[in-house]
Scaffold this active site. Structure first.
Site, PDB file in Angstrom:
ATOM      1  CB  ILE A  16      42.114  31.088  28.735  1.00 31.88           C
ATOM      2  CG1 ILE A  16      43.101  30.722  29.857  1.00 31.88           C
ATOM      3  CG2 ILE A  16      42.319  30.196  27.535  1.00 31.88           C
ATOM      4  CD1 ILE A  16      42.938  29.304  30.358  1.00 31.88           C
ATOM      5  N   GLY A  17      42.619  34.311  30.022  1.00 30.70           N
ATOM      6  CA  GLY A  17      42.167  35.152  31.127  1.00 30.70           C
ATOM      7  C   GLY A  17      43.307  35.974  31.690  1.00 30.70           C
ATOM      8  N   GLY A  19      44.255  38.826  35.371  1.00 30.13           N
ATOM      9  CA  GLY A  19      43.838  39.675  36.471  1.00 30.13           C
ATOM     10  C   GLY A  19      44.792  40.849  36.596  1.00 30.13           C
ATOM     11  N   GLY A  20      44.698  41.531  37.714  1.00 32.45           N
ATOM     12  CA  GLY A  20      45.557  42.683  37.901  1.00 32.45           C
ATOM     13  C   GLY A  20      47.005  42.329  38.103  1.00 32.45           C
ATOM     14  CG  MET A  21      49.917  39.514  40.653  1.00 33.63           C
ATOM     15  SD  MET A  21      49.640  38.873  42.308  1.00 33.63           S
ATOM     16  CE  MET A  21      51.157  37.988  42.562  1.00 33.63           C
ATOM     17  CB  ALA A  22      49.291  36.629  36.865  1.00 32.99           C
ATOM     18  CB  VAL A  24      45.308  32.665  33.007  1.00 36.77           C
ATOM     19  CG1 VAL A  24      45.193  31.144  33.063  1.00 36.77           C
ATOM     20  CG2 VAL A  24      45.358  33.237  34.411  1.00 36.77           C
ATOM     21  CE  LYS A  39      46.849  33.125  38.286  1.00 32.60           C
ATOM     22  NZ  LYS A  39      46.193  33.350  39.586  1.00 32.60           N
ATOM     23  CG  ASP A 133      40.438  38.543  45.142  1.00 34.90           C
ATOM     24  OD1 ASP A 133      39.434  39.262  45.324  1.00 34.90           O
ATOM     25  OD2 ASP A 133      41.076  38.528  44.089  1.00 34.90           O
TER      26      ASP A 133
END
Length: 676
Positions: A16-17, A19-22, A24, A39, A133
């Protein structure tokens, strides 16, 4: 990774999503039977100890936060080289998507959203955690309008000495502070800068700084001030404009010092749009410094110039020096007398002005106002009274099941406090919104188990009752009481009405023997029954009487059941003496001489019937075309084939139709013996 199970309980359903690190995933917790968000650290970082360390710090810092406007952390785990965090699953949209869909938000809606974000950040700062952030992508808005802050992925305890990753800067370029852009020290004020940028975007529909590259945007954060939002959106209150511009000051010392200060100003502007918060900049923390000019082709050098002393020519003689000293002394006395005289005259005029003119043009200073005990009173009455005295009122609402709506719970300052009418010295009231209410969800056409689980998630108690329904399938929810979208307090009982299917009502079959077809239809309708099959099929005589019916009279059946009838017919062996014209000019066909033929009647599909069957045999001679029932009764299945004698007209034929249990079974033609 869809379908994989982590920790023997979290089944990954869909991504569902990320980011640059993980990344989800939406997942199902088999232990608590609920949806969660998981996550998972990206695989390319699992061998990087620094990233794994940051990932664990995220879990530790975020798990310590428990607040309505912060996404809850449920669990932390590791399975092989998979590092994961289990958190609350939110059904809603990001603030970024919300702005993209609606464009610039109404300032009141934007301030309300900012209040919820800021209260979450205030809670985190009190726990010594800086988010670092803050951006609309990390703000979720639920279907109920509740704002949730998520992704404390780069949050770090303030006491931590590590500020940035090696070779990179933490944060998102459109929203991070100047100190983050230059890799400097970040603190709570960095979050407040990002909050200001987010509010700027909400009220204008666009970010204040944009560019072709991240570096270009970062330089604008360092060097430029954006266009004031009030110039973009003319109906924006000045107070909201002032809050944004103070929050996004380049120098940390010139911004809000705490999230609490920002919260107070937001509440004040929301309560009174005409108010303008203080934008005073603290210049004591920005001492004057000597700044070197940086030239691209020259190194920076420290330049110190010796002070220049103007040479004063010496006096030619000692006498000249003495004369100069005397003249200077006279001039000094003259100046002193002139200044003293001027001050005396000014003082006299000031005294006259204050004594005689001042009271007529200047209102007297307001005296201190003594606060009463307002707890237990209606906020509207108290607010009207205090604002009439020039006192600023700030209202903070909260749900309270023991206090009626709009009643004051607590006040600050307390009773007996003396205050002066000052927009920056408000009286804050905590006011009841009544008990927290829950809207009844739409449970129609759900199973009993599904409906009870949904109500349990809403903290409601389910009661199940059955009722008949001609529309909803048996076992599914027909309705609820209270109905859809009605508001009730948590813990209330909700009645779920499950369908039992159509209600089955019994009725008695009337006696139709001797009635005409029209009379039979009326009798059946009065008993909520319907007319079924009419035999013979081609019967059209409205005066024919009923000689048989199925089911028989006085039989108990379900309402709307069909009743089959058999009408009386003319015997084909009877000679019709009058072969002439009928009154209407038509001729009635004269039956020809007939010969009886023995016919064997089979039972088609015998295995589909019981031991006994109802048999109706209908014949139609070719000469008269008049159908006649020659058999109507119940026989044993083992008696088939049946032997039946059928009259066949001379040089003609007779059609035989056989009905078994009121259904067509066979159809045959019998020819006249000896041929035509």
């Amino acid at each position: 990774m869809e379908g994989q199970i982590l920790g023997n309980r979290y089944e990954l359903i869909e991504k569902i999503g990320g980011g640059g690190m993980a990344l989800v995933y939406k997942a199902k917790c088999s232990l608590l039977n609920r949806f969660v968000a998981v996550k998972i650290l990206r695989q390319e970082f699992t061998n990087d100890q620094e990233f794994v360390k940051r990932f664990r710090i995220e879990a530790q810092s975020a798990a310590s936060l428990s607040y309505p406007n912060i996404v809850s952390i449920y669990d932390v785990g590791q399975e092989g080289n998979i590092h994961y965090i289990v958190m609350e699953y939110i059904e809603g949209v990001t603030l970024k998507d919300y702005i993209a869909e609606k464009g610039a938000l109404d300032w009141k809606e934007a301030v309300n959203i900012e209040l919820q974000i800021c209260s979450a950040i205030e809670h985190a700062h009190k726990k010594r955690i800086v988010h670092r952030d803050i951006k609309p992508h990390n703000i979720l808005i639920t279907k109920d309008g509740i704002v949730k802050v998520t992704d404390f992925g780069i949050a770090r305890a303030v006491s931590s000495s590590t500020i940035t990753m090696v070779g990179s800067t933490i944060g998102s370029v459109h929203y991070f502070s100047p100190e983050q852009a230059r890799g400097g020290f970040t603190d709570e004020k960095s979050d407040l800068y990002s909050l200001g940028i987010a509010l700027y975007e909400m009220v204008t529909g666009k970010v204040p700084f944009d560019g072709e590259t991240p570096v270009a945007i970062a330089l604008k954060h360092l060097q430029e001030m954006p266009e004031e939002p009030i110039n973009i959106k003319g109906d924006l209150p000045k107070g909201v404009n002032s809050i944004i511009m103070k929050a996004i000051q380049k120098e940390q010392s010139n911004r809000y010092s705490t999230a609490t200060e920002l919260l107070n100003d937001l509440r004040m502007v929301l309560n009174d749009p005409s108010s303008v918060p203080s934008t005073k900049i603290d210049i004591d923390n920005s001492p004057t410094r000597r700044i070197q000019i940086v030239q691209p082709d020259k190194p920076i050098e420290t330049v110190v110039k010796e002070p220049q002393v103007k040479e004063v020519p010496a006096k030619e003689t000692q006498e000249e020096e003495i004369d100069d000293m005397k003249n200077k002394k006279k001039d000094r006395v003259t100046w002193i007398l002139a200044i003293a005289t001027s001050l005396l005259i000014i003082g006299i005029f000031v005294f006259i002005a204050f004594k005689f003119i001042g009271p007529s043009i200047m209102p007297p200073a307001k005296s201190d106002f003594v606060l009463e005990n307002y707890e237990g009173k209606n906020i509207d009455d108290v607010k009207q009274a205090l604002e009439g005295e020039g006192i600023t009122v700030v209202v903070e609402r909260k749900n309270d099941k023991s206090v009626e709506k709009d009643i004051i719970i607590t006040q600050k300052p307390k009773e007996g406090t003396k205050i002066k009418p000052d927009p920056y010295n408000p009286v804050t009231f905590s006011v009841s919104n009544g008990p927290e209410m829950v809207k009844i969800p739409d449970l129609s056409k759900k199973t009993s188990r599904e409906a009870q689980k949904i109500l349990e998630d809403y903290n409601l108690i389910a009661r199940v009752e059955d009722e008949f329904s001609d529309v909803i399938t048996s076992g599914l929810v027909v309705r609820t009481e209270p109905g859809i979208d009605e508001e009730v307090s948590p813990g209330s009982s909700v009645t779920i009405y499950l369908s039992k299917g159509p209600e089955i009502i019994q009725t008695v079959v009337p006696n139709l023997i001797g009635l005409t077809r029209v009379q039979a239809q009326k009798a059946l309708s009065d008993n909520k029954l319907t007319l079924g099959k009419v035999l013979p099929e081609d019967s059209a005589n409205h005066v024919d009487k009923i000689v048989n019916q199925d089911p028989p009279p006085n039989t108990t059946v379900t309402e709307r059941s069909a009743v089959n009838i058999t009408l009386e017919t003319v015997n084909t062996n009877t000679q019709i003496p009058n072969q002439g014209a009928t009154p209407n000019g038509n001729h009635t066909p004269t039956p020809l001489k007939a010969s009886e033929v023995s016919v064997s009647i089979p039972l088609e599909n015998a295995d589909s019937f019981g031991e006994t069957v109802r048999v109706l045999i209908e014949m139609t001679p070719s000469d008269t075309k008049k159908s006649t029932v020659i058999m109507d009764g119940t026989v044993n299945k083992q008696d088939f084939p049946l032997a039946v004698k059928v009259p066949v007209p001379e040089n003609g034929s007779t059609n035989i139709k056989v009905y078994v249990d009121n259904k067509p079974n066979s159809d045959m033609n019998v020819d006249y013996p000896g041929g035509r």
